[in-house]
Design an enzyme around this catalytic site. Structure first.
Site, PDB file in Angstrom:
ATOM      1  N   SER A 156      42.719  24.766  26.325  1.00 46.79           N
ATOM      2  CA  SER A 156      41.713  24.268  25.393  1.00 46.79           C
ATOM      3  C   SER A 156      40.324  24.548  25.943  1.00 46.79           C
ATOM      4  CB  SER A 156      41.885  22.764  25.174  1.00 46.79           C
ATOM      5  OG  SER A 156      41.708  22.081  26.386  1.00 46.79           O
ATOM      6  N   GLY A 158      38.499  27.088  26.293  1.00 47.63           N
ATOM      7  CA  GLY A 158      38.248  28.238  27.161  1.00 47.63           C
ATOM      8  C   GLY A 158      38.632  28.052  28.618  1.00 47.63           C
ATOM      9  N   GLU A 264      36.019  32.298  15.574  1.00 45.60           N
ATOM     10  CA  GLU A 264      35.082  32.962  16.495  1.00 45.60           C
ATOM     11  C   GLU A 264      35.125  34.481  16.331  1.00 45.60           C
ATOM     12  OE1 GLU A 264      34.806  31.372  20.628  1.00 45.60           O
ATOM     13  OE2 GLU A 264      36.473  30.097  19.980  1.00 45.60           O
ATOM     14  N   GLU A 276      38.928  34.401  18.141  1.00 46.66           N
ATOM     15  CA  GLU A 276      39.862  33.277  18.208  1.00 46.66           C
ATOM     16  C   GLU A 276      39.655  32.342  17.035  1.00 46.66           C
ATOM     17  OE1 GLU A 276      40.610  32.955  22.981  1.00 46.66           O
ATOM     18  OE2 GLU A 276      39.540  31.322  22.028  1.00 46.66           O
ATOM     19  N   ASP A 283      33.875  22.904  19.324  1.00 51.14           N
ATOM     20  CA  ASP A 283      32.861  22.347  20.229  1.00 51.14           C
ATOM     21  C   ASP A 283      31.470  22.940  19.975  1.00 51.14           C
ATOM     22  OD1 ASP A 283      33.620  24.809  21.310  1.00 51.14           O
ATOM     23  OD2 ASP A 283      34.308  23.990  23.216  1.00 51.14           O
ATOM     24  N   THR A 284      31.399  24.241  19.676  1.00 52.49           N
ATOM     25  CA  THR A 284      30.093  24.844  19.407  1.00 52.49           C
ATOM     26  C   THR A 284      29.466  24.276  18.140  1.00 52.49           C
ATOM     27  OG1 THR A 284      31.044  26.691  18.149  1.00 52.49           O
ATOM     28  CG2 THR A 284      30.780  27.023  20.517  1.00 52.49           C
ATOM     29  N   ARG A 361      32.377  18.181  30.509  1.00 54.85           N
ATOM     30  CA  ARG A 361      31.357  17.948  29.489  1.00 54.85           C
ATOM     31  C   ARG A 361      31.270  16.442  29.232  1.00 54.85           C
ATOM     32  NH1 ARG A 361      32.855  22.100  25.529  1.00 54.85           N
ATOM     33  NH2 ARG A 361      34.156  20.552  24.555  1.00 54.85           N
TER      34      ARG A 361
END
Length: 391
Positions: A156, A158, A264, A276, A283-284, A361
């Site tokens: 997950s 990356g 993506e 992907e 998240d982005t 994060r």
């Protein structure tokens, strides 16, 4: 739109991270009942849900017990590491799985979604291959050429991803990918390194009974395979936006169901290349907490409940930047939040994670400005003002 949609619904969230937390907040604002499930106590979404359960989502028995206990109307996965064949069983019993059980199974493994896009739908992707041993990885790496990118097929955000410059770095990349693989997979994907101008996320909203719609493209920058900052709108041509929308629609149509998909792409000088897909808020896409009239979590909720989305408005140049931990700690506090919030059009979200470790994060800074570059600078400056201390 039908008047037959009855609220509240009982929603079970599988995975309760920071994205799940924002989704629960959106769900609660429409009065829904939410059960937040994760493998550890006091995960971010659990803090705002009606109730919480701690289980292994890779255990069919644990999943069976929790679904039997609550009988949810919808099961909404927030992570990849779930025993997906069990989701198929729940769906067959009449519980709605978002976007569908089959789509969740497809997207859980990077190899399957890549095969779907490339082989079945004929979509341009990076050249790729798979390896289940170091020897295979050495062989396929030299075949694809250097530099290349190695990552676990199941992970997950990356995690486990590295850029491999030459043959001497292959073993290190293998070890890193396997150490960060989710579930019981020992398989890695190696793909050609695309020399892209920008990497984007196209938030694609698939609806039950209405057309697929899109948010403005989001540009993002990654380090260690994990997103560091994102901004909206991304500066790409109208032609490339239309190309990416067509590809995203093709892939999400093949997957079916409803909800938001984070699709993506690599955008090069001449091409739009599918990378992907996540069948959930991305998240982005946290930038949408400041950049849109409806953020990605509200859009996901409306799509899965079958509620109308009459208009998505992008509110101007906006950016997000992550707030990362630098050391391991089981007791944390934050300082600098007041200083970060002193700047106009800046917001801070702290996720409430109970512990920290390097690069975890812990929050996000959000900013709006006159230009995307100014918004990025503001978000990064604000994120850097927030410091995590052990207490």
């Amino acid at each position: 739109m039908s008047n037959s949609i009855k609220l509240p619904k009982k929603l079970m969230l599988l995975g309760s991270g920071e994205l799940g937390k924002e989704f629960v907040i959106a769900a609660q604002r429409l009065g829904n009942y939410v059960i937040a499930v994760d493998r550890y106590v006091n995960a971010p979404a659990m803090q705002v849900a009606d109730c919480a359960e701690v289980i292994s989502m890779l255990s069919a028995d644990d999943l069976e017990a929790v679904v039997t206990k609550y009988q949810p109307d919808l099961i909404i996965p927030e992570i990849e590491a779930i025993r997906t064949e069990k989701l198929l069983e729940f769906e067959q019993r009449g519980i709605t799985v978002i976007p569908t059980a089959a789509a969740t199974n497809y997207t859980m493994n990077r190899d399957r979604i890549r095969e779907l896009a490339h082989k079945e739908l004929g979509i341009r992707t990076a050249k790729y291959g798979y390896a289940v041993t170091l020897e295979e990885l050495i062989s396929i790496s030299s075949e694809i050429g250097f530099p290349n990118v190695v990552k676990p097929v199941m992970s997950s955000s990356g995690k486990g991803q590295s850029v491999v410059a030459n043959q001497y770095e292959v073993e290190k990349a293998w070890n890193y990918a396997i150490a960060n693989s989710r579930g019981d997979s020992q398989k890695v994907i190696v793909e050609e390194f695309i020399n892209f101008e920008i990497e984007i996320t196209l938030l694609t909203i698939k609806q039950w009974n209405a057309p697929t719609i899109f948010c403005s493209p989001i540009g993002h920058r990654q380090e260690r395979g994990d997103y560091q900052e994102s901004w909206q709108p991304a500066d790409i041509s109208e032609d490339k936006i239309l190309q990416s929308q067509a590809i995203a629609k093709k892939v999400t149509d093949a997957l079916g169901g409803a909800g938001i998909f984070g699709v993506e792409f690599f955008i090069t000088k001449d091409e739009v290349i599918f990378s992907e897909l996540s069948p959930r808020p991305h998240d982005t896409g946290m930038v949408t907490l400041i950049s849109q009239n409806l953020n990605e979590f509200e859009l996901h909720l409306r799509a899965v409940l079958g509620l109308p989305i009459p208009h998505i408005e992008q509110l101007g140049p906006s950016a997000s930047a992550v707030i990362l931990a630098s050391e391991k700690s089981d007791s944390i506090s934050f300082i600098g939040v007041a200083e970060a919030l002193a700047e106009k059009d800046v917001d801070i979200k702290l996720f409430g994670k109970p512990s920290a470790h390097p690069y975890r994060r812990m929050g996000v800074a959000l900013a709006k400005a006159e230009t995307v570059q100014q918004a990025r600078d503001k978000a990064i400056t604000a994120a850097n003002k927030v410091l995590i201390i052990s207490t």
